[in-house]
Design an enzyme around this catalytic site. Sequence first.
Site, mmCIF file in Angstrom:
data_model
loop_
_atom_site.group_PDB
_atom_site.id
_atom_site.type_symbol
_atom_site.label_atom_id
_atom_site.label_comp_id
_atom_site.label_asym_id
_atom_site.label_seq_id
_atom_site.Cartn_x
_atom_site.Cartn_y
_atom_site.Cartn_z
ATOM 1 N N CYS A 49 36.455 23.298 42.293
ATOM 2 C CA CYS A 49 35.760 23.669 43.536
ATOM 3 C C CYS A 49 34.931 24.990 43.685
ATOM 4 C CB CYS A 49 37.016 23.896 44.633
ATOM 5 S SG CYS A 49 38.209 24.927 43.998
ATOM 6 N N ARG A 51 32.996 25.996 40.926
ATOM 7 C CA ARG A 51 31.730 25.970 40.027
ATOM 8 C C ARG A 51 31.492 24.491 39.617
ATOM 9 N NH1 ARG A 51 32.305 29.759 36.721
ATOM 10 N NH2 ARG A 51 33.889 30.511 37.513
ATOM 11 N N GLN A 120 41.116 23.458 33.722
ATOM 12 C CA GLN A 120 40.150 22.623 34.196
ATOM 13 C C GLN A 120 39.060 22.660 33.001
ATOM 14 O OE1 GLN A 120 39.630 25.254 37.411
ATOM 15 N NE2 GLN A 120 40.363 23.595 39.009
ATOM 16 N N GLY A 189 60.325 28.778 61.681
ATOM 17 C CA GLY A 189 59.058 28.721 62.022
ATOM 18 C C GLY A 189 58.462 27.559 60.948
#
Lengths: 422, 273
Positions: A49, A51, A120, A189
């Site tokens: 995401c 390069r 990667q 929450g």
Amino acid sequence: MLGVVGVNYKSSSLQLREQLVFNEEEIVELVGAMRKDEPDAELVVLSTCNRTELYFNLPESCAHRDFNYLIGRMIRFKKIEDNARRYFYTYGEQEAVTHLFKVASGLNSMVLGENQILGQVKEAYRISSSRKNTRTVLNRLFHRAFEVGKRVRTETAINEGASSVSYAAVELATRIFSNLSAHPVLLIGAGETGELVLQCLRERGSEHIHIANRTLERAQNLSEKYKAEAVSMQRLPEFLVHCDIIVASTSAPEQLVKVQEVKRAMEQRHGHPMFFIDLSVPRDVDEEVKKLENVFVYDIDDLEAVVAHNYEKRKGEIEKAGKIITQQTKDFYNWLSSMSLSPTITGLKVKLSAIIDEELNSLKNKLSESELEKVSKFANYVQGKYLGLVVKNLKKLSNNGRQLEYIDMVCRLFELQGGDRN
Amino acid sequence: MMIQGFYLSLAVSILYFIIAIFFMVHFFTGRRLFSISTNILLILNLLLHTYQLIATGMAEQRFPLVNLFEALSVLSLLTAVLYLLLRFLLKAKSLGVFVFPMVFTFHLISTVGVKIVYLAEELFRSPLFMFHTITTIIGYGCFAYSMVLGVMYLYLFRELKRKKLRLMFDRLPPLELLDKLNNAIQLLGFIFLSLGIAAGLLMAHIYWGTMPLLDPKIFLSLCLWVLYLFGILMRRISSWSGRRMSYLSVIGFAWMVFSFLVVRIIFITVHNF
């Protein structure tokens, strides 16, 4: 020629990077098409995401191919406007090697020293090598890059310390509790920020998770996703006794966790430690809570300070990492250059033999057979001596990272063809 | 022979000093080279230290634990061995920086006093005496560790509470682990000290026909035993843990040093060491 062309988060916008993302099939298609034109080329495409880069090693026969040609192939494949070229960076030879080593080490990443990039790079190499799109040079280069990435991470503190608020919160939890699976978590929450912390806690082994929210339905939806238990806000005091890690992330205008409630809970917990991660603004946890014995409270400012401190620490390691990369680049480039010596030596040998043969031929009619044999032996002896001397000194003189220059000079002196690495 | 023993002991002390320095360098710089070389050096020094004790025992035909200085030497050996166990079983690497200055100090005192040898009385050759000294020394070794773990806990607790996350945050194990280890090691120390005191009192009854409970050294050792008993009970009854138990460990250790070393200088005691 060894090099890289590409774009990254520094050189281009997210919009362009999105357009230039290659999935595995696209990489196979692009590289396949390029290899049709240049069968001896070695190619690896790294697409994440942040390069998209094309690493290549082109043989001498492709000398006419330049960086522009490779950039053009990429942008034409993605059908992007030609003016996108100006966002591409290009590195050749030693600079390309250094660049890959920096990428693999996380020095070129948006989050300095992050670990994901090494996986990667390995994946990008796997895609190409499994289809035989890499050979001696890129095989060695990428394996060296994996080693460098690992060394930088083990020998420096470049990847130490959390780099995001959610990781910082979980890192703190692991400094208080040794085994997160044994410590129940309460998320107050069901918003996005709280969910991020929940994800990190799950990754680090948290098992017993409870989610409290004003709208029970939202808590139930999130509970299904994380195999947690949805509880109503009315049961908060009960879960304060039961849970060790409390993540508060609501937009409630009032404080939801009161000091008296925590005091009571601590009594029932027999002083067992509690860790509050308060990500809300305004804060959900009463400020007095942090004064209680064995209670740790970290709000958003505290966590951001932890992240900033970690970033500074990581930055301090860049120089150490740089030294490893410089040394490894030099070693790799020496190896790469020494690869070029072998064809030069062979070429020199062939050239000298050709000269001797030519001269012996001209003497054939002037000398007897026995005399010719003696001259031939003598000529071969002298050739061996001279060649040995030239090879020895060529190796010695060129062992300084400037092999290619010396090889070029020898090629010119003896009218040899340029050494081909492949 | 005595001179040789002194130089051997001095060599062991020097090596413990180097090891302590290496641990510090590794702790503050994180350089792996120091971690590897320290472990190798430590194993070699433990072998040398063991040889030193065996050689002393064989040369003098007695159990090498008959005076205060030999007791300190054994205590330092036990503490160092215990470090290796914790290092490899629990990966508690950071303990070294806290433990080895203490190991070095204990051994250096034992080296300086190595020439002082008490007459080998019949008492010193009895199995009960060996049992008494070994169990007591193991107990003291455990309490030394308990103090180290307590200090580590207090440091990390302070960094977490003050939100100033520095070196201790990066290097030390989690609070919970430190507390659990401290609990286990305190309990172990208490058991060994109980056995040591029981054997000592039995021995006094056999050899002296009396139990000198009010002797300063014996009285203070009994107080130490009561202090740890109190801590263990409070942990179970009132859920004392963490900081309180860490403070107790530090106080206990200070008391131990006082009753073990200082009391002999201040008071007259029937307990020779």
